[in-house]
Design a protein around this motif. Structure first.
Motif, PDB file in Angstrom:
ATOM      1  N   VAL A   1       0.975  -1.219  -0.035  1.00  0.00           N
ATOM      2  CA  VAL A   1      -0.147   0.017   0.081  1.00  0.00           C
ATOM      3  C   VAL A   1       0.799   1.325   0.007  1.00  0.00           C
ATOM      4  CG1 VAL A   1      -1.678   1.263   1.331  1.00  0.00           C
ATOM      5  CG2 VAL A   1      -1.861  -1.163   1.143  1.00  0.00           C
ATOM      6  N   PHE A   2       1.933   1.433   0.786  1.00  0.00           N
ATOM      7  CA  PHE A   2       2.725   2.470   0.976  1.00  0.00           C
ATOM      8  C   PHE A   2       3.388   2.705  -0.542  1.00  0.00           C
ATOM      9  CE2 PHE A   2       7.084   4.239   1.698  1.00  0.00           C
ATOM     10  CZ  PHE A   2       6.633   5.557   2.417  1.00  0.00           C
ATOM     11  N   VAL A   3       4.032   1.646  -1.263  1.00  0.00           N
ATOM     12  CA  VAL A   3       4.654   1.985  -2.336  1.00  0.00           C
ATOM     13  C   VAL A   3       3.719   2.300  -3.654  1.00  0.00           C
ATOM     14  CG1 VAL A   3       6.158   0.941  -4.212  1.00  0.00           C
ATOM     15  CG2 VAL A   3       6.507   0.558  -1.712  1.00  0.00           C
ATOM     16  N   SER A   4       2.590   1.578  -3.696  1.00  0.00           N
ATOM     17  CA  SER A   4       1.585   1.800  -4.552  1.00  0.00           C
ATOM     18  C   SER A   4       0.955   3.165  -4.431  1.00  0.00           C
ATOM     19  CB  SER A   4       0.494   0.872  -4.386  1.00  0.00           C
ATOM     20  OG  SER A   4       1.057  -0.690  -4.564  1.00  0.00           O
ATOM     21  N   THR A   5       0.975   3.708  -3.166  1.00  0.00           N
ATOM     22  CA  THR A   5       0.349   5.272  -2.943  1.00  0.00           C
ATOM     23  C   THR A   5       1.293   6.117  -3.705  1.00  0.00           C
ATOM     24  OG1 THR A   5      -0.614   4.390  -1.060  1.00  0.00           O
ATOM     25  CG2 THR A   5      -0.340   6.691  -1.294  1.00  0.00           C
ATOM     26  N   PHE A   6       2.448   6.022  -3.499  1.00  0.00           N
ATOM     27  CA  PHE A   6       3.574   6.979  -4.005  1.00  0.00           C
ATOM     28  C   PHE A   6       3.657   6.884  -5.304  1.00  0.00           C
ATOM     29  CE2 PHE A   6       5.018   7.388   0.392  1.00  0.00           C
ATOM     30  CZ  PHE A   6       5.385   8.784   0.479  1.00  0.00           C
ATOM     31  N   VAL A   7       3.425   5.443  -6.048  1.00  0.00           N
ATOM     32  CA  VAL A   7       3.434   5.435  -7.592  1.00  0.00           C
ATOM     33  C   VAL A   7       2.252   5.840  -8.019  1.00  0.00           C
ATOM     34  CG1 VAL A   7       3.265   3.751  -9.398  1.00  0.00           C
ATOM     35  CG2 VAL A   7       4.730   3.305  -7.408  1.00  0.00           C
ATOM     36  N   ARG A   8       0.871   5.954  -7.442  1.00  0.00           N
ATOM     37  CA  ARG A   8      -0.077   6.612  -7.814  1.00  0.00           C
ATOM     38  C   ARG A   8      -0.149   7.874  -7.850  1.00  0.00           C
ATOM     39  NH1 ARG A   8      -5.166   5.862 -10.788  1.00  0.00           N
ATOM     40  NH2 ARG A   8      -6.787   7.349  -9.799  1.00  0.00           N
ATOM     41  N   ALA A   9       0.502   8.551  -6.634  1.00  0.00           N
ATOM     42  CA  ALA A   9       0.477  10.173  -6.330  1.00  0.00           C
ATOM     43  C   ALA A   9       1.595  10.480  -7.542  1.00  0.00           C
ATOM     44  CB  ALA A   9       1.093  10.396  -5.207  1.00  0.00           C
ATOM     45  N   ALA A  10       2.792   9.976  -8.031  1.00  0.00           N
ATOM     46  CA  ALA A  10       3.618  10.467  -8.874  1.00  0.00           C
ATOM     47  C   ALA A  10       2.848  10.556 -10.044  1.00  0.00           C
ATOM     48  CB  ALA A  10       4.856   9.522  -9.083  1.00  0.00           C
ATOM     49  N   GLY A  11       2.050   9.301 -10.712  1.00  0.00           N
ATOM     50  CA  GLY A  11       1.340   9.330 -11.863  1.00  0.00           C
ATOM     51  C   GLY A  11       0.412  10.440 -11.976  1.00  0.00           C
ATOM     52  N   ALA A  12      -0.337  10.825 -10.716  1.00  0.00           N
ATOM     53  CA  ALA A  12      -1.172  11.938 -10.751  1.00  0.00           C
ATOM     54  C   ALA A  12      -0.737  13.135 -11.133  1.00  0.00           C
ATOM     55  CB  ALA A  12      -2.026  12.092  -9.493  1.00  0.00           C
ATOM     56  N   MET A  13       0.470  13.604 -10.547  1.00  0.00           N
ATOM     57  CA  MET A  13       1.278  14.524 -10.604  1.00  0.00           C
ATOM     58  C   MET A  13       1.694  14.794 -12.109  1.00  0.00           C
ATOM     59  SD  MET A  13       1.304  16.495  -7.806  1.00  0.00           S
ATOM     60  CE  MET A  13       2.534  17.966  -8.205  1.00  0.00           C
ATOM     61  N   CYS A  14       2.228  13.871 -12.477  1.00  0.00           N
ATOM     62  CA  CYS A  14       2.706  13.703 -14.016  1.00  0.00           C
ATOM     63  C   CYS A  14       1.454  14.043 -14.974  1.00  0.00           C
ATOM     64  CB  CYS A  14       3.371  12.594 -14.533  1.00  0.00           C
ATOM     65  SG  CYS A  14       5.057  12.352 -13.475  1.00  0.00           S
TER      66      CYS A  14
END
Length: 296
Positions: free
Chosen positions: A194-207
């Protein structure tokens, strides 16, 4: 006088007639000698050919030595047993073909679902299922299969919908599905996943926001922070605090809200996908929390 002349003519003719006979005889002798010489040369050549004489090493012969190249190994060999074993149910060729076919089917399913959802404006209702084919391929085969499914889906969207849809799918769903599938395949705990996937999703949303800011020639991040600043100022003034927050606080609030949104979304995906895989009989390959394992 006349008589003597007439008597000498035959003699003269006789002399002239004897000359060609002598010449023919000499020609026959010459031809016979040439024939015998030619036959002798042919017989000597035939004897040489029938008994060739190769130069012996170490002699002073001017002829070069004849060398024969060695015969190399064959370029390929035929193995019937290996081909028959590979075509069995557990053979290597059969398993590779099955993995390729399943990855192609999952990629086609994910790409067509995304295209139809975005065309019918129901993307928000089916957004939880766009990363499912990638996670399922990773759990069914390996991480390489999940990556191939993601790349194939993005390629299909690039052909059908253009580069914007393909990049949007990768940023919002593709990398998230690959991260979840890789972590679940490696038996990682739900906390790490959950921790890693959250940051991956947040980075994708910012991009994603940055990409659309570039396309529409407008700074969407600046508009978001300005609206957050106005909302926070209005709330504080309504509570009686005459304080104007700084932009660093606004950025912190924006990042926190974004991470919370992504965390809730990823946790919902974990619950949904774990329930789906359990119903499919893949519970043994999952590392579920104790509370969730008891609940299902």
């Amino acid at each position: 006088m006349l008589a003597s002349t007439t008597m000498n003519v035959p003699k003269i003719h006789g002399c002239y007639r004897l000359h060609p006979q002598i010449s023919n005889f000499s020609q026959n002798i010459h031809l016979t000698s040439l024939t015998t010489c030619y036959k002798s040369k042919l017989s000597s050549a035939a004897s040489i050919l029938s008994h060739p004489q190769f130069p012996i090493p170490g002699t002073n012969s001017k002829l070069k030595e004849i060398r024969v190249s060695e015969i190399g190994a064959p370029l390929w060999t035929w193995k019937e047993d290996d081909d028959e074993q590979d075509l069995t149910l557990n053979g290597e060729v059969y398993q590779k073909t099955l993995k390729l076919v399943e990855c192609a089917m999952f990629a086609a399913l994910g790409g067509l679902t995304y295209i139809l959802s975005s065309s019918l404006a129901i993307e928000n209702y089916f957004g939880c299922f766009f990363a499912l084919p990638i996670v399922f391929s990773s759990m069914r085969w390996d991480i390489v299969a999940g990556r191939k499914t993601m790349v194939a889906t993005a390629t299909l969207l690039l052909v059908l919908g253009g580069p914007i849809k393909a990049i949007t799918y990768l940023l919002m769903h593709g990398f998230l599905g690959l991260a979840m599938g890789s972590l679940w395949r490696s038996k990682a705990s739900w906390g790490v996943s959950v921790f890693v996937s959250t940051f991956v999703r947040a980075a994708g949303a910012m991009c994603y926001v940055v990409m659309y800011s570039f396309l529409i020639r407008e700074n969407i991040l600046a508009l978001i922070t300005i609206n957050i600043h106005a909302s926070v100022t209005f709330i504080l003034s309504s509570l009686g605090f005459l304080v104007i927050p700084s932009m660093n606080i606004i950025y912190a609030i924006f990042g926190t809200v974004l991470l919370l949104n992504c965390c809730f979304f990823v946790f919902l995906l974990h619950l949904l996908y774990a329930l789906f895989f359990t119903r499919l009989g893949m519970k043994a390959s999952l590392r579920l929390p104790t509370w969730f394992a008891k609940a299902i």
